[in-house]
Design an enzyme around this catalytic site. Structure first.
Site, short mmCIF file in Angstrom:
data_model
loop_
_atom_site.label_atom_id
_atom_site.label_comp_id
_atom_site.label_asym_id
_atom_site.label_seq_id
_atom_site.Cartn_x
_atom_site.Cartn_y
_atom_site.Cartn_z
CG ASN A 1 -2.02 0.96 1.20
OD1 ASN A 1 -2.23 1.62 0.18
ND2 ASN A 1 -2.76 1.06 2.30
CG HIS B 1 -10.96 -3.22 9.84
ND1 HIS B 1 -10.04 -2.61 9.03
CD2 HIS B 1 -10.38 -4.38 10.25
CE1 HIS B 1 -8.95 -3.36 8.96
NE2 HIS B 1 -9.13 -4.43 9.69
NE ARG C 1 -9.15 -2.50 13.07
CZ ARG C 1 -8.39 -1.82 12.21
NH1 ARG C 1 -7.16 -2.23 11.95
NH2 ARG C 1 -8.84 -0.73 11.60
CE1 TYR D 1 -4.96 2.30 10.81
CE2 TYR D 1 -5.95 1.37 12.79
CZ TYR D 1 -5.42 1.22 11.52
OH TYR D 1 -5.40 -0.02 10.94
CG ASP E 1 -4.44 -2.01 14.57
OD1 ASP E 1 -3.38 -1.84 15.20
OD2 ASP E 1 -4.48 -2.23 13.35
CG HIS F 1 -2.08 1.44 12.96
ND1 HIS F 1 -1.19 2.04 12.12
CD2 HIS F 1 -2.70 0.50 12.23
CE1 HIS F 1 -1.29 1.51 10.92
NE2 HIS F 1 -2.19 0.55 10.96
CD GLU G 1 -3.89 -5.31 14.41
OE1 GLU G 1 -5.10 -5.61 14.49
OE2 GLU G 1 -3.36 -4.94 13.35
CD GLU H 1 -0.78 -4.00 10.60
OE1 GLU H 1 -1.78 -4.57 11.04
OE2 GLU H 1 -0.81 -2.86 10.11
NE ARG I 1 -2.78 -8.06 13.27
CZ ARG I 1 -3.60 -8.09 12.22
NH1 ARG I 1 -4.37 -9.10 12.00
NH2 ARG I 1 -3.63 -7.07 11.38
CG HIS J 1 -2.12 -7.18 7.58
ND1 HIS J 1 -1.51 -6.50 6.55
CD2 HIS J 1 -2.85 -6.27 8.26
CE1 HIS J 1 -1.86 -5.23 6.62
NE2 HIS J 1 -2.67 -5.05 7.64
CG ASP K 1 -3.99 -2.12 2.77
OD1 ASP K 1 -4.40 -1.39 3.69
OD2 ASP K 1 -3.24 -3.09 2.97
CD GLU L 1 -6.94 -7.11 9.39
OE1 GLU L 1 -5.79 -7.51 9.14
OE2 GLU L 1 -7.18 -5.93 9.67
CD1 TRP M 1 -0.94 7.47 9.91
CD2 TRP M 1 -0.77 5.36 9.20
NE1 TRP M 1 -2.16 7.08 9.43
CE2 TRP M 1 -2.09 5.79 8.99
CE3 TRP M 1 -0.41 4.05 8.83
CZ2 TRP M 1 -3.06 4.98 8.44
CZ3 TRP M 1 -1.38 3.24 8.28
CH2 TRP M 1 -2.70 3.70 8.08
C1 GCO Z 1 -4.84 -3.84 9.90
C2 GCO Z 1 -3.90 -2.79 9.47
C3 GCO Z 1 -4.42 -1.94 8.39
C4 GCO Z 1 -3.35 -0.95 7.96
C5 GCO Z 1 -3.20 -0.94 6.49
C6 GCO Z 1 -2.11 0.00 6.04
O1 GCO Z 1 -4.74 -4.24 11.02
O2 GCO Z 1 -5.63 -4.26 9.06
O3 GCO Z 1 -3.39 -2.09 10.55
O4 GCO Z 1 -5.62 -1.36 8.81
O5 GCO Z 1 -3.66 0.32 8.42
O6 GCO Z 1 -2.93 -2.23 6.07
O7 GCO Z 1 -1.83 -0.19 4.70
MG MG Z 2 -3.18 -3.46 12.11
#
Ligand code: GCO
Ligand code: MG
Length: 396
Positions: free
Chosen positions: A37, A122, A147, A159, A204, A206, A230, A256, A277, A306, A310, A333, A396
């Site tokens: 991505n 999600h 999630r 996010y 998550d 993140h 996560e 991920e 993951r 994961h 994307d 997921e 991020w």
């Molecule tokens: C998840 C990931 C995604 C990412 C994305 C970024 O747990 O699925 O964190 O939500 O934000 O894959 O490209």
């Molecule tokens: Mg994630």
């Protein structure tokens, strides 16, 4: 059988995907996903200019040797771009092997350990009530695990909560740990009251928190029995997971952002996580994912590959084949693809009552239509960037 040609196709049926098609002199071909991505063209160029020329004339049956040749046969190796490129090739080779054998991938991986794979998707919302309402819609569809993310008061863009982004340059989110840490425990307290005890809840982080902040969050979330928390921390300093782990009974998921099995080793050996993951498209494909699952099995760590929107349905199919095969599967997921994706891809994991399965088609069981793929040309796109209120850059 010899590899006669490899096509790299970039398509954007709502999201950018980099697809690989490995063709052979006997007419059988295999497909793979090499999508990273926001860095799609870097992977496509790595494939076209550096990797594809090495493979023409090779025997596609020798997956492990080809994998080692691409990874270890070169001095500069690893990292997300090259491991995503390698994943695209690896998946396509497994697809060819399955088609030659007339067997679905899960069968080549040892057969089914289970009939179906528990999955989660999600859910997000601008406030707690919107989150609850969205969750109820997905519970209605059959989901047993969700999630959950929510907008953080006072922070522009959050996010997991989608924002319109008309221009293709990165949207700048605002993020602060204070309001985040005050909001999330209250969200899960509210959701347990509103949605009851049975639904599996996931969140998550993140990788946005410092170790002690992650620990504060994890301790506060303990009463709400998350299926997992996560990515509480960035992957750079794996010892930080010890801070989190000590005296804290909350399952942790991570991986991920990993590009290889070596990144998993210390987390496994020290039993610092509970779910691994990795993204099959970003760690070198099915071959590497299978090894990671086997390493994790030793420590009773379960898989949770994961699976966001994307990466393409080809990678999602590969994940579900592995889910069915490996003994230490945890959860998968999943996501809903945009309608345009159904014009390009032939198959998707099959969702029923909160679980995923795949068809009995040989190989990965998913193909794409080159003509329609080309009708959706690449569009430059970036993930958002996060900044603190003082203007400084935030992970991020
Ligand atoms: C998840 C990931 C995604 C990412 C994305 C970024 O747990 O699925 O964190 O939500 O934000 O894959 O490209
Ligand atoms: Mg994630």
């Amino acid at each position: 059988m010899k590899i006669s040609n490899i096509k790299v196709i970039i398509t954007c049926p709502g999201r950018n995907y980099v697809l690989v098609k490995v063709e052979t002199d006997e007419g059988i071909y295999g497909v793979g996903d090499a999508t990273l991505n926001g860095r799609e063209l870097a992977v496509a160029k790595a494939l076209e200019e550096h990797i594809v020329p090495l493979l023409i004339g090779k025997d596609p049956d020798q997956i492990e040797d080809i994998w080692q040749y691409i990874f270890r046969g070169t001095y500069w190796r690893g990292g997300p771009v090259l491991m995503t490129a390698l994943a695209g090739i690896d998946m396509a080779l497994w697809d060819i092997k399955g088609k030659r054998a007339g067997l679905p991938l899960y069968s080549l991986l040892g057969g089914k350990s289970r009939n179906k794979a528990l999955c989660y998707t999600h859910i997000a919302g601008k406030d707690f009530a919107e989150v609850r309402d969205n969750a109820l819609k997905y519970i209605e569809k059959g989901y047993k695990a969700l999630r959950i993310q929510v907008a953080i008061p006072g922070c522009k863009g959050t996010y997991g909560v989608s924002e319109d982004n008309a221009n293709s340059l990165p949207f700048v989110e605002e993020w602060e740990p204070g309001p985040y840490l005050r909001t999330i425990p209250k969200l899960f307290e509210y959701l347990r009251v509103e949605l009851g005890d049975e639904l599996e809840l996931l969140h998550d982080v993140h990788e946005r928190l410092a170790p002690i902040e992650a620990k504060i969050l994890a301790k506060q979330l303990e009463p709400y029995r998350l299926f997992f928390l996560e990515d509480p921390l960035r992957p750079e300093h794996k010892d930080s997971f010890r801070v989190l782990r000590q005296d804290c009974a909350i399952p942790i998921a991570m991986g991920e952002l990993f590009s290889s099995k070596w990144e998993c080793v210390s987390l496994f050996e020290n039993q610092l996580i509970d779910f691994i993951r990795c993204d099959i498209s970003h760690i070198g494909g099915i071959s590497e994912a299978k090894k990671i699952a086997n390493l994790a099995e030793i420590y009773y760590i379960r898989t949770a590959w994961h699976g966001p929107s994307d990466i393409s349905p080809i990678a999602h199919m590969a994940s579900v084949h592995l889910d069915l095969a490996v003994t230490n599967f945890g959860i998968q997921e999943t996501c809903e693809f945009l309608p345009e994706a159904y014009e390009v891809f032939t198959d998707f994991p099959i969702f029923e009552d909160g679980y995923l399965t795949v068809s009995e088609k040989p190989g990965l069981g998913c193909d794409f239509n080159e003509k329609t793929a080309k009708a959706f040309p690449y569009k430059r796109g970036y993930l958002p960037v996060a900044r603190r209120k003082d203007g400084s850059v935030q992970d991020w």
